[in-house]
Design an enzyme around this catalytic site. Structure first.
Site, short mmCIF file in Angstrom:
data_model
loop_
_atom_site.label_atom_id
_atom_site.label_comp_id
_atom_site.label_asym_id
_atom_site.label_seq_id
_atom_site.Cartn_x
_atom_site.Cartn_y
_atom_site.Cartn_z
N ASP A 254 -3.45 -7.96 -5.43
CA ASP A 254 -3.46 -7.92 -3.97
C ASP A 254 -3.51 -9.25 -2.89
O ASP A 254 -4.76 -9.86 -2.35
CB ASP A 254 -5.51 -7.82 -3.38
CG ASP A 254 -5.87 -6.64 -2.00
OD1 ASP A 254 -4.34 -6.39 -1.81
OD2 ASP A 254 -6.51 -5.89 -2.11
N ALA B 6 -8.59 3.68 -3.59
CA ALA B 6 -9.35 2.12 -3.92
C ALA B 6 -7.73 1.75 -4.69
O ALA B 6 -6.88 2.60 -5.39
CB ALA B 6 -10.31 2.46 -4.98
#
Length: 496
Positions: A261, A201
């Site tokens: 991200d 993650a």
């Protein structure tokens, strides 16, 4: 020269060197202003952050200590005589400065930066500068150049006669969306090779590698991974251990705490890993929803086109599925809870989450149609037969057995709190971002037993005081943080 010493200190991905303040060969002050040192032996070298040690019981005055990651990266045995020199900044960092100033970098420029990052010649703050500069703007040509550069610095798998090699990836942003762990065994049960390498993650409560590690070992060496796929037709492993696009893992380790991200970095990260893994046919899942990573149909189409363009340039057969990202998938959010949901679907349990099952069948069907022998439109029905017959469960059990047991038993967090409804009503919306944030504050994914067990989904009726979800945690500090965050805003919108 100083004697190399391995200090059993886990500094995650940071290379750290330790020098005794009373070093017999160097004055510590020589390096303190720089904050780093370079450790050299013949052609091998390593840049490391410098820490000073005052206790001779930890490190002698004629020794240079390296943390666990630094020692592994240097690759020399303990006791080796090494030189300690002031660090030579990587020449490629001038290119990072140019990027910060607004210049678009060419393919050769990006290759130089990525080579030095993969060679551990950048400090974390320098990597952060590169990532933030790229987050400001990247051209399509830069995305392609970055992808190719990341492929070039690592290993690349050759499946020697196996074809096609299928793969899938979800861009994330939807808690509980652990479809890969159902799709892979369905596709493997059909006999279509699907070597699934996954990241841990970045900003979510669990990645596929984190959740699979509840059930099996995911740190599988490359040669064993290839044997596994030939034997079981599929695998679910952590990509970092097999050195596929290793620069990507370094970038991710800095992206994670910065919560960076971007679409461009996301595409380069995913496609560099898939191309390096030898995939020939790839399905990308892009969930779209008001609190998902991608929040509009227009944004999804733009991302789809970027994936398709870069995939075409790399020679991948690539399809994109744009799926519903309006709420979490399944009930569990966090590794142990998500593993529970996955196994319930594979076992055909009566209480298995229907939304997770349906989504996995749809995606598996799309991948099965990569097989030339499967008629167009027949994939989903075939996927359902493989799941309902128990063939997919048998494939998953075979994969788990070959990959081996997990490194440690993972149990559901023993600290439990229910979050109640504030009024009577119907669940009108679930905030994916907020719920994921609460699960991370509870300790997921580092604490595999931490997370959220959803008890209500959109459309469910609830009375005041009835539980909306349960928070699980393993430590009091995490438990307190998660509860406080849920008390401010639980992420569940009730329509009264």
């Amino acid at each position: 020269m100083l004697t190399l010493r391995h200090l059993a200190i886990d500094t995650v991905r940071e290379n750290v060197a330790f020098l005794n303040r009373n070093c017999t060969r160097h004055h510590a002050e020589e390096f303190l202003g720089l904050g780093r040192v370079e450790v050299r032996k013949d052609a091998r070298s390593l840049l490391a952050v410098l820490n000073i040690v005052d206790d001779p019981a930890i490190l002698g005055p004629d020794e240079i200590g390296l943390s666990g990651p630094a020692f592994r990266h240097l690759g020399l045995p303990e006791g080796t005589p090494v030189h300690l020199v002031p660090p030579t900044p990587p020449e490629s960092f001038e290119l990072v400065r140019a990027k910060v100033a607004g210049r678009a970098l060419g393919e050769a420029d990006l290759a130089a930066v990525i080579r030095d990052i993969a060679g551990h010649r950048y400090a974390k703050i320098e990597i952060a500068a590169f990532l933030i500069a790229c987050a400001s703007f990247m051209t399509t040509a830069e995305v392609l150049g970055l992808t190719r550069a990341m492929i070039a610095v690592g290993a690349r798998l050759d499946w020697k006669g196996l074809s096609p090699i299928a793969d899938k990836h979800c861009i994330g942003g939807i808690p509980g969306n652990r479809t890969s762990m159902i799709v892979v065994p369905i596709v493997a049960a059909h006999g279509l090779p699907i070597p699934k390498t996954s990241s841990r993650a970045i900003t979510s409560p669990a990645g596929t590698a984190d959740t699979m590690e509840v059930l099996a070992n995911v740190d599988v060496p490359m040669d064993r991974m290839q044997e596994l796929v030939r034997e079981a037709k599929g695998c679910l492993v952590w990509g970092g251990h097999v050195r596929l696009s290793p620069a990507d893992d370094i970038l991710i380790s800095v992206e994670r705490p910065l919560a960076i991200d971007t679409r461009e970095q996301l595409v380069a990260s995913i496609l560099s890993k898939k191309a390096a893994a030898g995939s020939s046919h790839l399905l990308i899942d892009i969930p779209v929803g008001p609190t998902a990573k991608i929040r509009s149909a227009g944004e999804a189409v733009r991302l789809r086109k970027l994936f398709e363009h870069i995939g075409d340039q790399l020679g991948l057969v690539l399809e994109v599925a744009i799926t519903d990202g309006s709420q979490p998938v399944g009930r569990g959010i966090g590794p142990v809870l998500e593993a529970r949901d996955v196994m319930a679907v594979l076992r055909g349990a009566a209480d298995a989450p229907q939304d997770l099952r349906d989504r996995a069948l749809h995606l598996a069907g799309r991948i099965l149609e990569f097989d030339p022998a499967v008629r167009g439109g027949a994939g989903e029905a075939l996927a359902r037969r493989l799941l309902d017959s128990g063939a997919a469960l048998a494939a998953m059990e075979r994969i788990m057995a070959i990959q081996g047991p997990p490194p440690a038993a993972a149990r559901l967090g023993s600290l439990v709190a229910e979050v109640p409804a504030a009024a009577d009503g119907v669940v009108g919306a679930l905030d994916c971002y907020r719920i994921a944030r609460i699960a991370r504050l509870a300790g997921a994914p580092n604490d595999k037993g931490a997370g959220i067990d959803l008890l209500r989904k959109v459309g469910d009726r609830v009375r005041k005081g009835e539980p909306l979800y349960r928070i699980h945690a393993g430590t009091n500090a995490d438990f307190t943080f998660a509860q406080a965050h849920a008390a401010e805003d639980c992420g569940v919108v009730l329509v009264t």
